[in-house]
Design a protein around this motif. Structure first.
Motif, short mmCIF file in Angstrom:
data_model
loop_
_atom_site.label_atom_id
_atom_site.label_comp_id
_atom_site.label_asym_id
_atom_site.label_seq_id
_atom_site.Cartn_x
_atom_site.Cartn_y
_atom_site.Cartn_z
N LEU A 124 -13.38 7.43 3.80
CA LEU A 124 -13.58 8.08 5.09
C LEU A 124 -13.01 7.17 6.19
O LEU A 124 -13.41 6.01 6.31
CB LEU A 124 -15.06 8.34 5.36
CG LEU A 124 -15.43 8.85 6.76
CD1 LEU A 124 -14.80 10.22 7.02
CD2 LEU A 124 -16.95 8.91 6.93
N PHE A 125 -12.07 7.71 6.96
CA PHE A 125 -11.52 6.99 8.11
C PHE A 125 -12.37 7.26 9.34
O PHE A 125 -12.90 8.37 9.52
CB PHE A 125 -10.10 7.50 8.43
CG PHE A 125 -9.00 6.78 7.72
CD1 PHE A 125 -8.52 5.58 8.19
CD2 PHE A 125 -8.42 7.35 6.60
CE1 PHE A 125 -7.49 4.93 7.54
CE2 PHE A 125 -7.38 6.70 5.94
CZ PHE A 125 -6.92 5.48 6.42
N PRO A 130 -3.87 8.25 18.52
CA PRO A 130 -2.44 8.34 18.23
C PRO A 130 -1.74 6.97 18.35
O PRO A 130 -0.83 6.66 17.59
CB PRO A 130 -1.91 9.33 19.26
CG PRO A 130 -3.09 10.20 19.59
CD PRO A 130 -4.28 9.26 19.51
N GLN A 131 -2.19 6.15 19.29
CA GLN A 131 -1.60 4.83 19.48
C GLN A 131 -1.86 3.93 18.26
O GLN A 131 -0.98 3.18 17.84
CB GLN A 131 -2.14 4.15 20.76
CG GLN A 131 -1.72 4.83 22.04
CD GLN A 131 -2.56 6.06 22.38
OE1 GLN A 131 -3.56 6.39 21.73
NE2 GLN A 131 -2.12 6.80 23.40
N GLN A 132 -3.08 4.00 17.72
CA GLN A 132 -3.39 3.20 16.53
C GLN A 132 -2.54 3.64 15.34
O GLN A 132 -2.02 2.80 14.60
CB GLN A 132 -4.88 3.34 16.17
CG GLN A 132 -5.81 2.63 17.12
CD GLN A 132 -7.26 2.94 16.81
OE1 GLN A 132 -7.64 4.10 16.62
NE2 GLN A 132 -8.07 1.90 16.72
N ALA A 148 0.20 7.37 2.92
CA ALA A 148 0.79 6.65 4.07
C ALA A 148 -0.03 5.46 4.56
O ALA A 148 0.05 5.09 5.72
CB ALA A 148 1.07 7.62 5.23
N TYR A 149 -0.83 4.86 3.67
CA TYR A 149 -1.55 3.67 4.10
C TYR A 149 -1.90 2.79 2.91
O TYR A 149 -1.93 3.23 1.77
CB TYR A 149 -2.84 4.03 4.86
CG TYR A 149 -3.99 4.48 3.98
CD1 TYR A 149 -4.97 3.58 3.55
CD2 TYR A 149 -4.11 5.81 3.59
CE1 TYR A 149 -6.03 4.00 2.75
CE2 TYR A 149 -5.17 6.24 2.80
CZ TYR A 149 -6.12 5.33 2.38
OH TYR A 149 -7.17 5.74 1.60
N GLY A 159 -9.75 0.70 10.34
CA GLY A 159 -9.92 2.14 10.40
C GLY A 159 -10.79 2.78 9.35
O GLY A 159 -11.16 3.95 9.48
N ILE A 160 -11.16 2.05 8.30
CA ILE A 160 -11.97 2.66 7.23
C ILE A 160 -13.45 2.56 7.59
O ILE A 160 -13.98 1.47 7.81
CB ILE A 160 -11.71 1.97 5.87
CG1 ILE A 160 -10.26 2.12 5.45
CG2 ILE A 160 -12.66 2.53 4.81
CD1 ILE A 160 -9.80 3.51 5.14
#
Length: 192
Positions: A124-125, A130-132, A148-149, A159-160
């Protein structure tokens, strides 16, 4: 008896090195198309099995082949590797604030013996700006990564929100389970 990694993934190589295993890498281009008759866990394990069997002519019957394939699934849809910057941003935008699954299929092959399984981890993120997302894509260029990560990079650290299951599975190989399973095929290291 030698361990053979049938993968060119730098992350799988890194994980086996972290486990202090001695191994060689042998790869062969393999069709990674899923069998539509199989459910996702079985389909990804089937791809791993094909990757392993593709190199059996280059090893002895005593060697143990470790082959794997990893996918990211969001809302029952497989998210592949992004081919462009825009695709990576789109994928991460869809993943942010949502729960997705990382499934790794693993095939361990020794002569006529095989151990084939899949491991599933829920991720879960946090909601990301959008900037990050743009910062991550531009700095880390995650074009060779399913979803993509890479969880071990900046986006994973910042972010997780939560994972349920094997962290290393998200990196591309449930290495602890692999270690347990290769022992069932007779592998012993100097640490056992």
């Amino acid at each position: 008896m030698a361990l053979i990694l049938a993968s060119s993934s730098p992350r799988r190589k890194q994980l086996l090195e972290m486990a202090d295993l001695s191994f060689r890498i042998i790869t062969k281009e393999t069709d990674e198309t899923f069998d539509p008759a199989l459910e996702l866990n079985a389909a990804v394990a089937d791809v791993a099995k094909r990757k392993g069997y593709a190199i059996t002519d280059q090893v002895t019957a005593e060697d143990i082949i470790i082959a794997a394939d990893t996918i990211v699934v969001l809302e029952d849809r497989v998210i592949g590797k992004p081919e462009t910057r825009e695709a990576a941003i789109d994928i991460l935008t869809r993943l942010q604030g949502a729960t997705h699954y990382v499934i790794t299929g693993v095939a361990l092959l020794k002569g006529k013996e095989e151990v084939v399984f899949s491991e599933r981890t829920e991720v879960l993120f946090h909601p990301l700006t959008p900037q990050q997302i743009t910062y991550y894509v531009d700095k880390y260029q995650p074009f060779d990564k399913a979803g993509a990560y890479a969880i071990q990079e900046w986006i994973g650290v910042t972010g997780i929100k939560r994972i349920q299951g094997d962290f290393y599975n998200v990196m591309g190989l449930p290495v602890s389970r692999v270690l347990q399973e290769i022992r069932t095929l007779g592998y012993r290291s100097d640490k056992d």
